[in-house]
Write an enzyme that holds these catalytic residues in place. Structure first.
Site, short mmCIF file in Angstrom:
data_model
loop_
_atom_site.label_atom_id
_atom_site.label_comp_id
_atom_site.label_asym_id
_atom_site.label_seq_id
_atom_site.Cartn_x
_atom_site.Cartn_y
_atom_site.Cartn_z
N HIS A 199 0.80 -1.23 0.00
CA HIS A 199 0.00 0.00 0.00
C HIS A 199 0.82 1.27 0.00
CE1 HIS A 199 -4.00 -1.81 0.80
NE2 HIS A 199 -3.28 -2.73 1.42
N LYS A 231 -8.61 14.01 4.69
CA LYS A 231 -7.73 12.84 4.68
C LYS A 231 -6.76 13.00 5.82
CE LYS A 231 -6.55 14.03 0.40
NZ LYS A 231 -6.67 12.81 -0.38
N ARG A 232 -5.97 11.94 6.11
CA ARG A 232 -4.94 12.08 7.12
C ARG A 232 -4.02 13.25 6.77
NH1 ARG A 232 -4.30 8.12 11.23
NH2 ARG A 232 -2.44 9.34 11.71
N LYS A 252 0.73 14.50 1.23
CA LYS A 252 -0.63 14.79 0.73
C LYS A 252 -0.81 16.29 0.47
CE LYS A 252 -2.70 10.87 3.23
NZ LYS A 252 -3.29 10.01 2.20
N THR A 288 -8.63 6.65 -1.89
CA THR A 288 -9.98 6.12 -2.07
C THR A 288 -11.00 7.21 -1.81
OG1 THR A 288 -9.70 5.23 0.16
CG2 THR A 288 -9.59 3.66 -1.65
N LYS A 303 -14.69 8.33 -3.67
CA LYS A 303 -15.96 8.63 -2.98
C LYS A 303 -16.47 10.01 -3.40
CE LYS A 303 -14.16 5.86 0.72
NZ LYS A 303 -13.32 5.86 1.92
N1 CR6 Z 1 -2.36 5.57 3.73
C1 CR6 Z 1 -2.12 4.66 0.80
O1 CR6 Z 1 -1.31 5.72 1.15
C2 CR6 Z 1 -4.22 3.96 -0.33
C3 CR6 Z 1 -4.53 3.14 0.91
C4 CR6 Z 1 -5.31 1.89 0.57
C5 CR6 Z 1 -2.45 3.80 2.00
C6 CR6 Z 1 -3.36 5.15 0.06
O2 CR6 Z 1 -3.00 5.84 -1.11
O3 CR6 Z 1 -5.41 4.38 -0.93
O4 CR6 Z 1 -3.34 2.75 1.60
N2 CR6 Z 1 -1.24 3.19 2.48
O5 CR6 Z 1 -4.67 1.14 -0.41
C7 CR6 Z 1 -0.97 2.72 3.73
O6 CR6 Z 1 -1.72 2.80 4.67
C8 CR6 Z 1 0.33 2.05 3.96
C9 CR6 Z 1 -3.05 4.63 3.15
O7 CR6 Z 1 -4.16 4.46 3.51
#
Ligand code: CR6
Length: 818
Positions: free
Chosen positions: A365, A556-557, A562, A664, A668
């Site tokens: 990921h 988002k986080r 980002k 993701t 959405k």
């Molecule tokens: N932070 C990715 O950064 C991806 C999700 C799910 C992440 C994000 O781009 O959509 O996973 N990666 O695949 C990790 O958590 C390691 C995320 O959520």
């Protein structure tokens, strides 16, 4: 008055009467309250228990059926499941929502309040955990017999409070009053062992390894049923809770050491106490490794027990089970499976390896170097001595084979080895997961390509053909049907009811993209959703925002890659520009931010403070009233996302190209009719391919250009800043304390970082981002065109359904029928 099931009532009325009776029965007999005295929470529990009864019948029926038909099962191992609230999901997927709403209504209770009384199950940090939740729902929907395996954290992701603009973290307490959804399975308990030493014995000339652990912890199972669409299937999410093998050291207690007597219990229970509060950075914490091994060992013992119970031996495991590793967090499963097969079941090494490597697959990921998990060897050896032996053995065989196949490339060995010899010896969990899996996948087309070119380039040469792409997806049930009922109703009217089962039918909407009547209806639905969000803003922050403004959303986080900071720089530039040219045709905007920073991530927390300081200045400046507002909504979670997403006009997906594996939230938002402003990163690229270049605002360097500039070392941040008077002015303002008069140097570290290193290349992309934002203004000022583009977005997002993603995993990785 309760309705009775008398002749003459319609099925619908009868269903309402039954729901009412069920809720009242639960209120009285399970909650133990007189309805007249019930709180919202009591109503939630009673309603959830009544709904759960329906689920349970389907759940047990499904278990019996898949046991009988010998179907291959999927085991999804994930340290995170970011489920959020479940009441609406369960009712909606069982098509009981309207019935229960009416039943509660008859009882004088508003279902909205009942919904709000449910705490979010926040057992995840962000995208990865939410993806696991979407996948569980899609697997149930597609009828794939699947188990989710994870940890039942007492405390999920922390609660974020913004105090004077700063993030503060407080424990989240979703289990404080228990949860009505789960079933405790105290009969399903396993011993999880840690530490100690390994004894080597030779029995009949064969070496045997006997692990003498120094500590044993119990893992106890809790099952939460996950309901598929139309209640077609229910799969378990099995979460493990840690308990001490001995609940109390009675001898100590009797000697008067009341606290010491509980210390073992506390140490064991700590394993499932808190979700590891990190998103994409792996700090080498012992507790984290204990968590990983704890849930992996319990899950493997459980699935192996089940397999043996049904099939008698373990040779057929790869035909009957597919185990998916969600990132490297469960990668120690490769070694644990080998240990179980070798030591507990006496299999030969090559048999054990065949079984293991044809059962596991692994999803990567992220390629961010700081997020690739590694463990210091001494720590790993202290906790899992037998596993380290096994990993050495796996590595030796792997390196021998590599040497043989690539005799002229000795430097290849250090790059593909599981052991990283630089910087203290460390175990690379990504290499272990790769070597032990038959298939490895990335989560968007670009990310998968980059996996092959960068982090896994050499492993991909040694084991060609193992890497596949599986672009992420989202469940439309939660992210469209439940969170945006207005839009869903319209889609059913325009595209036909079947759209609920066949998302590809949303495409029919596009035929009407130019129809002014449809445009008006879409705009009206969006506006209604925005009014709901306006109320949330007023309730939580105490000021008003106008629903007619453009809602520009970045949720988002908080992470530097980002680039929330890039958005803030543009906000400041816009603020300046509006003030210097107040009569120009600015699109009135509300910039909406939400997201948590990891508690230890100082830079990200300072950016949150900057957002709040900018908000304070801008929102109190009468000269930009009606043109610009800045909102930071605290405590972003799934429930808040469900409110913001349907209300968004513009979706900010502005990571440095090459850094966001997929995203993701981008899916959405586009599905709910927000237009994307974004870089060519992650799944943005596939969104662009689907919605068309004219319906998305793309800017900035591509991933290849980012790499090229890094290689060339030019232009530098200094060059970029020199070339952009606007950027210079923004940096001077922030760095000079315009937004922090109480502490003028507060944001100096941020600005110095940009001027010197600019690791995330904000200065490279700033001008292009500004220009893209002005294209946004231009389109916003032509409402028909804007809405048309929104319609085209909605109509072309079907491919991003997680049902599509899961069908691909099922066919191409797990080999289970759908
Ligand atoms: N932070 C990715 O950064 C991806 C999700 C799910 C992440 C994000 O781009 O959509 O996973 N990666 O695949 C990790 O958590 C390691 C995320 O959520």
């Amino acid at each position: 008055m309760l309705q009775t099931n008398t002749a003459g009532t319609s099925d619908y009325e009868q269903a309402i009467a039954e729901a009412k009776a069920a809720i009242i029965a639960k209120m009285t007999l399970s909650v133990g309250k007189d309805p007249g005295y019930a709180t919202d929470r009591d109503w939630f529990v009673a309603t959830a228990l009544a709904a759960r009864d329906r689920v349970t019948h389907r759940f047990l029926g499904g278990k019996r059926a898949s046991k009988a038909d010998g179907k291959k099962r999927v085991y999804y191992l994930s340290l995170e499941f970011l489920i959020g609230r479940q009441l609406t999901d369960v009712l909606y997927n069982f098509e009981l929502y309207d019935i229960f709403r009416a039943a509660l209504g008859d009882l004088g209770v508003d279902i909205e309040r009942v919904r709000e009384a449910e705490p979010d199950a926040a057992l995840g940090n962000g995208g990865l955990g939410r993806l696991a939740a979407c996948f569980m729902e899609s697997m149930a929907t597609l009828g794939i017999p699947a188990y989710g395996y994870g940890i039942r954290y007492d405390h999920g992701l922390f609660r974020q409070v913004i105090k004077d603009g700063w993030q503060q973290e407080f424990p989240e307490t979703w289990l404080e009053n228990g949860t009505p959804w789960e079933f405790l399975r105290s009969d399903v308990t396993y011993d999880i062992r840690f530490g100690g030493s390994v004894e080597t014995k030779t029995v009949n000339n064969v070496p045997r390894f006997i692990w003498h652990p120094s500590e044993v912890v119990h893992a106890v199972a809790y099952d939460t049923p996950i309901v598929g669409w139309r209640g077609s299937n229910v799969n378990p999410l099995r979460l493990w809770s840690a308990r001490a093998a001995d609940p109390i050291a009675l001898s100590l207690f009797n000697k008067g050491d009341h606290v010491g007597a509980l210390s073992d219990q506390a140490r064991s229970a700590a394993i499932s106490k808190v979700l590891y509060p990190s998103d994409e950075t792996a700090a080498g914490q012992e507790l984290r490794l204990r968590q990983e091994y704890f849930f992996v060992s319990a899950s493997l013992q459980d699935l192996i027990n089940r397999h043996i119970r049904i099939y008698g031996d373990l040779y057929s495991l790869p035909d009957r089970a597919a185990i998916q590793l969600n990132d490297t967090h469960p990668a120690v499963a490769i070694a644990e499976m080998m240990r179980i097969l070798l030591d507990d079941h006496n299999l030969r090494w090559d048999e054990a390896w065949r079984i293991t490597s044809s059962t596991f697959s692994y999803t990567n990921h992220t390629l961010l170097p700081e997020a690739l998990e590694t463990w210091p060897l001494p720590l790993f050896e202290r906790l899992l001595p037998r596993h380290l032996q096994i990993i050495y053995f796996i590595n030796n065989l792997h390196l021998e084979a590599t040497k043989k196949n690539f005799p002229n490339e000795p430097e290849l060995l250090s790059s593909v080895s599981i052991i990283d010899e630089r910087d203290g010896r460390r175990l690379r969990m990504g290499q272990l997961a790769f070597i032990g899996s038959h298939t490895i996948n990335g989560v968007s087309a670009l990310h998968t390509d980059l996996m092959k070119e960068t982090t896994f380039r050499d492993l991909n040469r040694v084991y060609p053909g193992r890497i596949q792409n599986k672009t992420n997806g989202i469940t439309f049930r939660r992210w469209l049907q439940q969170s945006n009922p207005g839009l869903t109703k319209l889609l059913c009217e325009v595209c036909g009811e079947e759209v609920l089962d066949k998302p590809e039918l949303i495409k029919r909407l596009e035929e009407h993209a130019d129809d002014p009547a449809l445009q008006q209806r879409i705009a009206k639905i969006k506006r209604a959703n925005k009014v709901v969000l306006c109320k949330i803003v007023t309730d939580r922050l105490g000021f008003r925002v106008e629903a007619d403004s453009l809602f520009d959303v970045q949720i988002k986080r908080q992470h530097e890659y980002k680039r929330q900071l890039l958005n803030l720089l543009e906000t400041v530039a816009l603020y300046d520009a509006i003030r210097s040219n107040p009569t120009a045709d600015w699109a009135p905007r509300v910039k909406i931010f939400a997201g948590k920073a990891a508690a230890s991530y100082v830079a990200a927390k300072l950016i949150i403070k900057l957002a709040n300081d900018i908000a304070k200045t801008v929102n109190n400046d009468p000269s930009v009233q009606g043109k610009l507002k800045v909102v930071f909504l605290p405590n972003y979670n799934v429930s808040l996302a469900e409110k913001i997403i349907p209300a968004a006009d513009l979706s900010e997906q502005i990571s440095t190209a090459g850094m966001e594996a997929s995203g993701t939230g981008n899916m959405k938002l586009a599905l709910n009719g927000a237009l994307t402003i974004g870089t060519l990163d992650g799944a943005n690229i596939e969104i662009k391919d689907n919605v068309g270049d004219d319906n998305i605002f793309i800017f900035g360097l591509t991933a290849a250009e980012v790499e090229e500039r890094k290689r060339a070392g030019a232009p530098t941040a200094t060059d970029n800043i020199a070339a952009s008077p606007m950027l210079r002015q923004v940096l001077d303002a922030i760095g000079g304390g315009v937004f922090s008069p109480d502490d003028p140097n507060r944001f100096k570290p941020i600005i110095d970082g940009l001027r010197s290193q600019d690791r995330y290349m904000l200065t490279d992309d700033f001008d292009s981002y500004w220009a893209a934002q002005r294209r946004v203004d231009e389109l916003w000022n032509q409402p028909e065109k804007w809405t048309r583009a929104a319609i085209v977005n909605i109509a072309n997002m079907a491919w991003f359904s997680s049902d599509r993603t899961i069908a691909e995993y099922a066919e191409q990785i797990w080999k289970v029928p759908v």
